[in-house]
Design a protein around this motif. Structure first.
Motif, PDB file in Angstrom:
ATOM      1  N   ALA A 197       0.751  -1.244  -0.057  1.00 32.60           N
ATOM      2  CA  ALA A 197       0.078   0.000   0.042  1.00 32.60           C
ATOM      3  C   ALA A 197       0.989   1.199   0.123  1.00 32.60           C
ATOM      4  N   THR A 198       0.386   2.219  -0.953  1.00 32.80           N
ATOM      5  CA  THR A 198       1.261   3.432  -0.852  1.00 32.80           C
ATOM      6  C   THR A 198       0.377   4.731  -0.816  1.00 32.80           C
ATOM      7  N   LYS A 199       0.629   5.536   0.121  1.00 31.96           N
ATOM      8  CA  LYS A 199      -0.094   6.889   0.181  1.00 31.96           C
ATOM      9  C   LYS A 199       0.746   7.961   0.176  1.00 31.96           C
ATOM     10  N   ASP A 200       0.289   9.123  -0.395  1.00 28.85           N
ATOM     11  CA  ASP A 200       1.270  10.109  -0.537  1.00 28.85           C
ATOM     12  C   ASP A 200       0.890  11.267   0.867  1.00 28.85           C
ATOM     13  N   ASP A 205       2.433  22.561  -0.466  1.00 26.62           N
ATOM     14  CA  ASP A 205       1.214  22.482  -1.660  1.00 26.62           C
ATOM     15  C   ASP A 205       2.196  21.906  -3.060  1.00 26.62           C
ATOM     16  N   SER A 206       3.491  21.861  -2.531  1.00 25.35           N
ATOM     17  CA  SER A 206       4.395  21.464  -4.075  1.00 25.35           C
ATOM     18  C   SER A 206       5.075  20.103  -3.460  1.00 25.35           C
ATOM     19  N   PHE A 207       5.058  19.731  -2.376  1.00 20.13           N
ATOM     20  CA  PHE A 207       6.045  18.526  -1.831  1.00 20.13           C
ATOM     21  C   PHE A 207       5.209  17.658  -1.059  1.00 20.13           C
ATOM     22  N   SER A 208       5.302  16.232  -1.519  1.00 24.97           N
ATOM     23  CA  SER A 208       4.451  15.241  -0.662  1.00 24.97           C
ATOM     24  C   SER A 208       5.781  14.175  -0.189  1.00 24.97           C
ATOM     25  N   ILE A 209       5.401  13.229   0.499  1.00 26.59           N
ATOM     26  CA  ILE A 209       6.181  12.244   0.913  1.00 26.59           C
ATOM     27  C   ILE A 209       5.455  10.752   0.697  1.00 26.59           C
ATOM     28  N   PRO A 210       5.789   9.887  -0.090  1.00 32.39           N
ATOM     29  CA  PRO A 210       4.969   8.580  -0.382  1.00 32.39           C
ATOM     30  C   PRO A 210       5.569   7.886   0.886  1.00 32.39           C
ATOM     31  N   LEU A 211       4.344   7.177   1.469  1.00 32.22           N
ATOM     32  CA  LEU A 211       4.765   6.425   2.532  1.00 32.22           C
ATOM     33  C   LEU A 211       4.211   4.945   2.218  1.00 32.22           C
ATOM     34  N   PHE A 212       5.052   3.841   2.328  1.00 24.93           N
ATOM     35  CA  PHE A 212       4.499   2.578   1.880  1.00 24.93           C
ATOM     36  C   PHE A 212       4.838   1.605   3.049  1.00 24.93           C
ATOM     37  N   GLY A 213       3.525   0.514   2.786  1.00 24.94           N
ATOM     38  CA  GLY A 213       4.023  -0.703   3.668  1.00 24.94           C
ATOM     39  C   GLY A 213       3.563  -1.820   2.960  1.00 24.94           C
ATOM     40  N   GLN A 214       4.346  -3.036   3.206  1.00 25.42           N
ATOM     41  CA  GLN A 214       4.033  -4.121   2.459  1.00 25.42           C
ATOM     42  C   GLN A 214       4.307  -5.403   3.461  1.00 25.42           C
ATOM     43  N   LEU A 215       3.379  -6.229   3.304  1.00 31.37           N
ATOM     44  CA  LEU A 215       3.202  -7.522   3.804  1.00 31.37           C
ATOM     45  C   LEU A 215       3.751  -8.490   2.734  1.00 31.37           C
ATOM     46  N   THR A 216       4.467  -9.186   3.160  1.00 29.50           N
ATOM     47  CA  THR A 216       5.141 -10.384   2.280  1.00 29.50           C
ATOM     48  C   THR A 216       5.196 -11.753   3.173  1.00 29.50           C
ATOM     49  N   GLY A 217       4.741 -12.690   2.548  1.00 27.42           N
ATOM     50  CA  GLY A 217       4.909 -14.162   2.723  1.00 27.42           C
ATOM     51  C   GLY A 217       5.534 -15.022   1.909  1.00 27.42           C
ATOM     52  N   ASN A 218       6.355 -15.797   2.327  1.00 30.95           N
ATOM     53  CA  ASN A 218       7.097 -16.862   1.464  1.00 30.95           C
ATOM     54  C   ASN A 218       6.948 -18.116   1.782  1.00 30.95           C
ATOM     55  N   TYR A 225       7.232 -11.295   6.408  1.00 31.45           N
ATOM     56  CA  TYR A 225       7.882  -9.938   6.642  1.00 31.45           C
ATOM     57  C   TYR A 225       6.849  -8.718   6.495  1.00 31.45           C
ATOM     58  N   LEU A 226       7.107  -7.733   7.327  1.00 29.74           N
ATOM     59  CA  LEU A 226       6.268  -6.392   7.429  1.00 29.74           C
ATOM     60  C   LEU A 226       7.180  -5.240   7.059  1.00 29.74           C
ATOM     61  N   VAL A 227       7.309  -4.750   5.957  1.00 31.40           N
ATOM     62  CA  VAL A 227       8.155  -3.793   5.586  1.00 31.40           C
ATOM     63  C   VAL A 227       7.423  -2.517   5.567  1.00 31.40           C
ATOM     64  N   PHE A 228       8.232  -1.420   6.047  1.00 27.73           N
ATOM     65  CA  PHE A 228       7.579   0.189   6.150  1.00 27.73           C
ATOM     66  C   PHE A 228       8.672   0.740   5.501  1.00 27.73           C
ATOM     67  N   GLY A 229       8.311   2.011   4.649  1.00 31.67           N
ATOM     68  CA  GLY A 229       9.405   3.052   4.287  1.00 31.67           C
ATOM     69  C   GLY A 229       8.611   4.120   3.874  1.00 31.67           C
ATOM     70  N   PHE A 230       9.643   4.966   3.196  1.00 27.64           N
ATOM     71  CA  PHE A 230       9.285   6.368   2.772  1.00 27.64           C
ATOM     72  C   PHE A 230      10.429   6.608   1.488  1.00 27.64           C
ATOM     73  N   THR A 231       9.740   7.315   0.513  1.00 32.42           N
ATOM     74  CA  THR A 231      10.603   7.816  -0.592  1.00 32.42           C
ATOM     75  C   THR A 231      10.894   9.222  -0.509  1.00 32.42           C
ATOM     76  N   LEU A 232      11.907   9.788  -0.716  1.00 29.11           N
ATOM     77  CA  LEU A 232      12.363  11.144  -1.180  1.00 29.11           C
ATOM     78  C   LEU A 232      12.722  11.523  -2.549  1.00 29.11           C
ATOM     79  N   GLN A 233      11.826  12.450  -2.779  1.00 30.61           N
ATOM     80  CA  GLN A 233      12.063  12.600  -4.421  1.00 30.61           C
ATOM     81  C   GLN A 233      11.890  14.157  -4.734  1.00 30.61           C
ATOM     82  N   PRO A 234      12.814  14.783  -5.311  1.00 33.99           N
ATOM     83  CA  PRO A 234      12.292  16.098  -5.770  1.00 33.99           C
ATOM     84  C   PRO A 234      11.227  16.376  -6.804  1.00 33.99           C
TER      85      PRO A 234
END
Length: 234
Positions: A197-200, A205-218, A225-234
């Motif tokens: 799942a990804t949510k900005d 007004d001109s800058f947002s940070i995408p947050l994401f979470g991912q549930l993975t099973g093997n 695994y439960l992964v969380f993170g964020f993206t920085l992009q100009p």
């Protein structure tokens, strides 16, 4: 009227051609609590920068992963050359890892029996409602099969994107078709069932940070695994 229509179509087509001639660049960095790839955990907290350039369907992308919390995490540097036309995409990736057949960790060592590089080809198609991708290692430090020979390790996956309550989601199912030490499989095995799942998050007004979470099973390794993170992009 006919001349005006011809002129209008000329402007539209001309604008389209001009848009296709634009050189696109990508500069971004992901921060994740752990590095999970195709159902396998490859590291703990990591920074993962991306630098790419694209032109008329061709692209060259550099991607890396560097551990922040565990000094023993394997460092990774990948180069991908890809081409897309319509919904079809093909590509070749050169993976380099700090651990492999070369104890000196040299990047420019390409000896087939002493390199830390893995070369992989891929082909995929996006149907819109779902996409399919196939990947195969064809050279470098590939895994071995049950006979101890090069496995030409392969992986394929299907992904389905959708939106729910204002959030972008992607459901993925991936499998390895045959035995290889690269994925720890003894034959056909499902190695990746994930939901991302990804949510900005709007900062200004001109800058947002995408947050994401991912549930993975093997299912093959019996790990989750439960992964969380964020993206920085100009």
């Amino acid at each position: 009227m006919k001349k005006m229509m011809i002129l209008a179509w000329g402007l539209v087509l001309g604008g389209t051609a001009l848009a296709q001639d634009i050189i696109e660049t990508t500069i971004k960095t992901d921060f994740v609590n752990e590095y999970v790839w195709r159902g396998q955990k490859l590291g703990d907290v990591a920074v993962q920068p991306t630098l790419g350039i694209g032109y008329k369907g061709l692209s060259l992308t550099a991607w890396g992963s560097y551990g922040l919390s565990n000094k023993d995490d394997v460092k990774e540097f990948d180069l991908t050359f890809a081409y897309s036309v319509g919904r079809l995409n093909i590509g070749i990736t050169d993976y380099w890892f700090s651990e492999g057949l070369d104890p000196d960790r040299r990047y420019f060592k390409y000896d087939a029996h002493g390199t830390n590089h893995v070369f992989e080809a891929n082909v995929g198609y996006d149907f819109g409602f779902a996409s399919l991708q196939w990947y195969t290692n064809f050279a470098g430090n590939d895994g071995t099969n049950k006979s101890g020979k090069r496995a030409y390790s392969s992986y394929f996956e299907a992904s389905v994107p959708f939106r729910l309550v204002g959030v972008s989601w992607v459901a993925t199912a991936g499998a390895v078709p045959y035995a290889t030490t690269s994925y720890g499989t003894n034959g056909f095995a499902v190695t990746n069932l994930s939901l991302r799942a990804t949510k900005d998050i709007k900062v200004t007004d001109s800058f947002s940070i995408p947050l994401f979470g991912q549930l993975t099973g093997n299912p093959c390794s019996q790990k989750a695994y439960l992964v969380f993170g964020f993206t920085l992009q100009p």
